[in-house]
Design an enzyme around this catalytic site. Structure first.
Site, PDB file in Angstrom:
ATOM      1  N   TYR A 104      -1.278  -0.469  10.542  1.00 17.82           N
ATOM      2  CA  TYR A 104      -1.588  -1.130   9.255  1.00 17.82           C
ATOM      3  C   TYR A 104      -0.391  -0.996   8.307  1.00 17.82           C
ATOM      4  O   TYR A 104       0.074  -1.969   7.719  1.00 17.82           O
ATOM      5  CB  TYR A 104      -2.846  -0.496   8.656  1.00 17.82           C
ATOM      6  CG  TYR A 104      -3.075  -0.790   7.195  1.00 17.82           C
ATOM      7  CD1 TYR A 104      -3.328  -2.087   6.759  1.00 17.82           C
ATOM      8  CD2 TYR A 104      -3.043   0.233   6.237  1.00 17.82           C
ATOM      9  CE1 TYR A 104      -3.542  -2.357   5.404  1.00 17.82           C
ATOM     10  CE2 TYR A 104      -3.258  -0.029   4.896  1.00 17.82           C
ATOM     11  CZ  TYR A 104      -3.505  -1.330   4.479  1.00 17.82           C
ATOM     12  OH  TYR A 104      -3.703  -1.589   3.142  1.00 17.82           O
ATOM     13  N   SER A 138       0.821  -1.208   0.000  1.00 17.06           N
ATOM     14  CA  SER A 138       0.000   0.000   0.000  1.00 17.06           C
ATOM     15  C   SER A 138       0.856   1.259   0.000  1.00 17.06           C
ATOM     16  O   SER A 138       1.946   1.294   0.589  1.00 17.06           O
ATOM     17  CB  SER A 138      -0.877  -0.008   1.253  1.00 17.06           C
ATOM     18  OG  SER A 138      -1.468   1.255   1.449  1.00 17.06           O
ATOM     19  N   LYS A 175       2.564  -3.775   6.536  1.00 15.48           N
ATOM     20  CA  LYS A 175       2.931  -3.885   5.113  1.00 15.48           C
ATOM     21  C   LYS A 175       4.453  -3.770   4.963  1.00 15.48           C
ATOM     22  O   LYS A 175       5.063  -4.470   4.158  1.00 15.48           O
ATOM     23  CB  LYS A 175       2.233  -2.808   4.282  1.00 15.48           C
ATOM     24  CG  LYS A 175       0.719  -2.939   4.219  1.00 15.48           C
ATOM     25  CD  LYS A 175       0.267  -4.112   3.372  1.00 15.48           C
ATOM     26  CE  LYS A 175      -1.242  -4.193   3.266  1.00 15.48           C
ATOM     27  NZ  LYS A 175      -1.740  -5.437   2.655  1.00 15.48           N
TER      28      LYS A 175
HETATM   29  P1  NAD Z   1     -11.154  -6.397   1.376  1.00 18.47           P
HETATM   30  O1  NAD Z   1     -11.328  -6.356   2.849  1.00 18.47           O
HETATM   31  O2  NAD Z   1     -12.319  -6.097   0.522  1.00 18.47           O
HETATM   32  O3  NAD Z   1     -10.553  -7.813   0.940  1.00 18.47           O
HETATM   33  C1  NAD Z   1      -9.713  -8.579   1.768  1.00 18.47           C
HETATM   34  C2  NAD Z   1     -10.245  -9.985   1.807  1.00 18.47           C
HETATM   35  O4  NAD Z   1      -9.408 -10.762   2.683  1.00 18.47           O
HETATM   36  C3  NAD Z   1     -11.662 -10.057   2.358  1.00 18.47           C
HETATM   37  O5  NAD Z   1     -12.486 -10.806   1.472  1.00 18.47           O
HETATM   38  C4  NAD Z   1     -11.514 -10.764   3.694  1.00 18.47           C
HETATM   39  O6  NAD Z   1     -12.626 -11.575   4.015  1.00 18.47           O
HETATM   40  C5  NAD Z   1     -10.246 -11.578   3.477  1.00 18.47           C
HETATM   41  N1  NAD Z   1      -9.524 -11.898   4.718  1.00 18.47           N
HETATM   42  C6  NAD Z   1      -9.245 -11.063   5.735  1.00 18.47           C
HETATM   43  N2  NAD Z   1      -8.544 -11.718   6.674  1.00 18.47           N
HETATM   44  C7  NAD Z   1      -8.373 -12.988   6.214  1.00 18.47           C
HETATM   45  C8  NAD Z   1      -7.713 -14.143   6.745  1.00 18.47           C
HETATM   46  N3  NAD Z   1      -7.110 -14.108   7.935  1.00 18.47           N
HETATM   47  N4  NAD Z   1      -7.712 -15.272   6.010  1.00 18.47           N
HETATM   48  C9  NAD Z   1      -8.339 -15.320   4.809  1.00 18.47           C
HETATM   49  N5  NAD Z   1      -8.980 -14.257   4.283  1.00 18.47           N
HETATM   50  C10 NAD Z   1      -8.995 -13.112   4.981  1.00 18.47           C
HETATM   51  O7  NAD Z   1      -9.946  -5.419   1.024  1.00 18.47           O
HETATM   52  P2  NAD Z   1      -9.412  -4.939  -0.393  1.00 18.47           P
HETATM   53  O8  NAD Z   1      -9.692  -3.493  -0.509  1.00 18.47           O
HETATM   54  O9  NAD Z   1      -9.861  -5.851  -1.448  1.00 18.47           O
HETATM   55  O10 NAD Z   1      -7.853  -5.094  -0.129  1.00 18.47           O
HETATM   56  C11 NAD Z   1      -7.137  -6.250  -0.490  1.00 18.47           C
HETATM   57  C12 NAD Z   1      -5.685  -6.075  -0.090  1.00 18.47           C
HETATM   58  O11 NAD Z   1      -5.168  -4.902  -0.708  1.00 18.47           O
HETATM   59  C13 NAD Z   1      -5.480  -5.890   1.408  1.00 18.47           C
HETATM   60  O12 NAD Z   1      -4.332  -6.619   1.780  1.00 18.47           O
HETATM   61  C14 NAD Z   1      -5.257  -4.418   1.571  1.00 18.47           C
HETATM   62  O13 NAD Z   1      -4.413  -4.122   2.661  1.00 18.47           O
HETATM   63  C15 NAD Z   1      -4.572  -4.054   0.272  1.00 18.47           C
HETATM   64  N6  NAD Z   1      -4.765  -2.643  -0.098  1.00 18.47           N
HETATM   65  C16 NAD Z   1      -6.036  -2.151  -0.260  1.00 18.47           C
HETATM   66  C17 NAD Z   1      -6.210  -0.807  -0.580  1.00 18.47           C
HETATM   67  C18 NAD Z   1      -7.588  -0.220  -0.779  1.00 18.47           C
HETATM   68  O14 NAD Z   1      -7.707   0.998  -0.852  1.00 18.47           O
HETATM   69  N7  NAD Z   1      -8.640  -1.016  -0.890  1.00 18.47           N
HETATM   70  C19 NAD Z   1      -5.094   0.038  -0.718  1.00 18.47           C
HETATM   71  C20 NAD Z   1      -3.827  -0.506  -0.549  1.00 18.47           C
HETATM   72  C21 NAD Z   1      -3.675  -1.849  -0.239  1.00 18.47           C
HETATM   73  C1  UD1 Z   2      -6.868   5.778   3.380  1.00 13.28           C
HETATM   74  C2  UD1 Z   2      -5.870   5.423   4.433  1.00 13.28           C
HETATM   75  C3  UD1 Z   2      -4.684   4.736   3.753  1.00 13.28           C
HETATM   76  C4  UD1 Z   2      -5.174   3.485   3.042  1.00 13.28           C
HETATM   77  C5  UD1 Z   2      -6.270   3.873   2.050  1.00 13.28           C
HETATM   78  C6  UD1 Z   2      -6.879   2.671   1.409  1.00 13.28           C
HETATM   79  C7  UD1 Z   2      -6.140   6.993   6.261  1.00 13.28           C
HETATM   80  C8  UD1 Z   2      -5.557   8.157   6.951  1.00 13.28           C
HETATM   81  N1  UD1 Z   2      -5.480   6.615   5.152  1.00 13.28           N
HETATM   82  O1  UD1 Z   2      -6.211   6.567   2.424  1.00 13.28           O
HETATM   83  O2  UD1 Z   2      -3.708   4.416   4.692  1.00 13.28           O
HETATM   84  O3  UD1 Z   2      -4.119   2.871   2.335  1.00 13.28           O
HETATM   85  O4  UD1 Z   2      -7.307   4.586   2.750  1.00 13.28           O
HETATM   86  O5  UD1 Z   2      -7.619   1.922   2.339  1.00 13.28           O
HETATM   87  O6  UD1 Z   2      -7.121   6.422   6.682  1.00 13.28           O
HETATM   88  N2  UD1 Z   2     -12.097  12.259   2.693  1.00 13.28           N
HETATM   89  C9  UD1 Z   2     -13.113  13.139   2.968  1.00 13.28           C
HETATM   90  N3  UD1 Z   2     -14.282  12.643   3.472  1.00 13.28           N
HETATM   91  C10 UD1 Z   2     -14.476  11.308   3.697  1.00 13.28           C
HETATM   92  C11 UD1 Z   2     -13.424  10.418   3.412  1.00 13.28           C
HETATM   93  C12 UD1 Z   2     -12.250  10.943   2.921  1.00 13.28           C
HETATM   94  O7  UD1 Z   2     -12.979  14.347   2.782  1.00 13.28           O
HETATM   95  O8  UD1 Z   2     -15.572  10.926   4.166  1.00 13.28           O
HETATM   96  C13 UD1 Z   2     -10.854  12.787   2.100  1.00 13.28           C
HETATM   97  C14 UD1 Z   2      -9.607  12.480   2.889  1.00 13.28           C
HETATM   98  O9  UD1 Z   2      -9.333  13.463   3.823  1.00 13.28           O
HETATM   99  C15 UD1 Z   2      -8.567  12.394   1.762  1.00 13.28           C
HETATM  100  C16 UD1 Z   2      -9.354  11.865   0.572  1.00 13.28           C
HETATM  101  O10 UD1 Z   2     -10.709  12.153   0.852  1.00 13.28           O
HETATM  102  O11 UD1 Z   2      -8.102  13.671   1.442  1.00 13.28           O
HETATM  103  C17 UD1 Z   2      -9.205  10.372   0.352  1.00 13.28           C
HETATM  104  O12 UD1 Z   2      -9.452   9.695   1.559  1.00 13.28           O
HETATM  105  P1  UD1 Z   2      -9.579   8.090   1.629  1.00 13.28           P
HETATM  106  O13 UD1 Z   2     -10.492   7.624   0.560  1.00 13.28           O
HETATM  107  O14 UD1 Z   2      -9.896   7.721   3.026  1.00 13.28           O
HETATM  108  O15 UD1 Z   2      -8.151   7.573   1.206  1.00 13.28           O
HETATM  109  P2  UD1 Z   2      -6.696   7.890   1.850  1.00 13.28           P
HETATM  110  O16 UD1 Z   2      -6.763   8.900   2.910  1.00 13.28           O
HETATM  111  O17 UD1 Z   2      -5.804   8.184   0.723  1.00 13.28           O
END
Ligand code: NAD
Ligand code: UD1
Length: 348
Positions: A158, A134, A162
């Site tokens: 978190y 991430s 990573k």
């Molecule tokens: P998500 O929660 O939708 O998907 C994660 C999946 O993992 C879920 O289906 C959950 O049930 C499963 N899971 C959780 N713990 C588990 C375990 N112990 N064993 C087996 N399955 C388990 O999240 P996502 O947004 O799809 O994210 C997927 C990955 O990408 C995560 O590792 C997250 O940290 C990473 N990531 C997500 C974002 C984002 O913005 N969504 C950003 C950066 C990194």
């Molecule tokens: C957040 C996490 C980041 C994580 C990512 C994906 C925090 C501080 N950061 O990122 O670590 O990798 O999600 O899960 O939680 N915003 C609003 N109103 C809202 C929500 C967000 O104004 O209701 C703004 C935030 O201040 C930011 C932007 O929208 O400026 C994006 O926010 P968000 O979608 O939560 O993503 P990140 O902050 O980038």
């Protein structure tokens, strides 16, 4: 090829699964469904049936911390002569705020879970891995865009998990550089949904992230959007992020498989983002323009842990993977809204 996809029923995993299956890969999803719905699997199966796609989708309900289960998955795959060629590992916990309250849970699931997976892969000589890292590992910064050599300084548990996992990859790769092929993909802000409207983002409880909150305001599940600060040092005072269409992000994984297949051994850390920064106000305006919805909002104080501006330098992904994001912010809004309209209550 047969891919083990951990976390394959989650937001990102479901989009990768669909794409893999469409392109002829067989996919084995391992998911505990702690943060996803089994309806995702039914929907993917229906999609495959309708399109007459013959790739095989199998699903195991279980936890990546269960060593015995992982062992059974790999040993069965050998017994049944359908070995796992590569692993895409997404299973884990992802809420920043939750990780501040329950840090040990995050270390347990994310770090221990990944350790178990690596131990099992090593035992069964499966050496190809794509991991979901991430942008949060970059922490606070004054320099944008962020390239992969940006300083690593996460500001929450978190993010720490990573980084710990990426460090594990370094040690593992250095211990035997002839074997492992690992790509750690650092995602920025994946948003939007599959254009079919069959799968999309369905956070449990109130969304923490901007985009799902905004679509829930549009559908009437939330009253108004809280904008966290209009006094940041940015062009319009609101926070700037790198929003990437979920299908573009999923495509990055397909490109990454090709890359791994072309290498004897490698360890790479690669940003996946759009390479563009958009402010919260720009997102609201574009969403209104693309969908015709009105988004009521109110200005609130800044959210703890937020940064003013964060977007990716994606030159490495372009060069190494030959990948480039194709979908515009307009398309992100259209597809995200299509998903929300067709599924006002998500998968339930
Ligand atoms: P998500 O929660 O939708 O998907 C994660 C999946 O993992 C879920 O289906 C959950 O049930 C499963 N899971 C959780 N713990 C588990 C375990 N112990 N064993 C087996 N399955 C388990 O999240 P996502 O947004 O799809 O994210 C997927 C990955 O990408 C995560 O590792 C997250 O940290 C990473 N990531 C997500 C974002 C984002 O913005 N969504 C950003 C950066 C990194
Ligand atoms: C957040 C996490 C980041 C994580 C990512 C994906 C925090 C501080 N950061 O990122 O670590 O990798 O999600 O899960 O939680 N915003 C609003 N109103 C809202 C929500 C967000 O104004 O209701 C703004 C935030 O201040 C930011 C932007 O929208 O400026 C994006 O926010 P968000 O979608 O939560 O993503 P990140 O902050 O980038």
């Amino acid at each position: 090829m047969r891919i083990l996809l951990t976390g394959g029923s989650g937001f990102i995993g479901s989009h990768i699964a669909l794409l893999l299956l469409e392109r002829g890969f067989d996919v084995l999803i391992l998911d505990s469904f702690i943060n996803s719905s089994y309806n995702v699997i039914y929907r993917i199966e229906n999609y495959l049936d309708n399109k007459k796609i013959n790739s095989k989708l199998e699903t195991v309900v279980g936890d990546i911390r269960n060593k015995k289960l992982l062992n059974n998955i790999f040993s069965d795959s050998i017994k049944e002569e359908k070995p796992i060629d590569a692993v895409i590992h997404l299973a884990g916990l992802k809420s920043v705020s939750d990780s501040l309250i329950n840090p040990l849970h995050y270390w347990d699931v994310n770090v221990l879970g990944t350790l178990n997976l690596l131990l099992t892969m090593k035992e069964f000589e499966c050496y190809s891995l794509i991991f979901s890292s991430s942008a949060t590992i970059y922490g606070l910064s004054d320099t944008v865009p962020m390239a992969e050599d940006h300083k690593i300084s996460p500001i929450n548990p978190y993010g720490q998990t990573k980084v710990a996992i990426e460090n594990m990859f370094h040690d593992l790769y250095n211990s035997n550089i002839n074997f492992w092929k690992i790509c750690s993909l650092r995602y920025f802000n994946p948003v939007g949904a599959h254009p079919s409207g069959l799968i999309g983002e369905d956070p449990i409880g109130n969304p923490n992230n901007l985009f799902p909150f905004l679509t829930q305001v549009a559908i009437g599940r939330q009253k108004l959007l809280k904008v966290f600060g209009d006094n940041w040092d940015t062009k319009d005072g609101s926070g700037i992020r790198d929003y990437i269409h979920i299908v573009d992000l999923a495509e990055g994984h397909l490109a990454c498989i090709d890359y791994l297949n072309s290498k004897d051994a490698c360890l790479e850390f690669i940003n996946l983002g759009s390479g563009k920064g958009y402010s919260v106000f720009q997102i609201i305006r574009q969403f209104e323009l693309s969908t015709g919805c009105q988004i009521p909002f109110s200005i609130q104080s800044r959210r703890d842990g937020d940064v003013a501006e964060c977007y990716a330098d994606i030159s490495k992904a372009r060069k190494l993977l030959g990948w480039t994001p194709l979908k515009s912010l307009d398309q992100i809004c259209i597809d995200g809204w299509n998903w929300q309209m067709k599924n006002p209550n998500g998968y339930s």
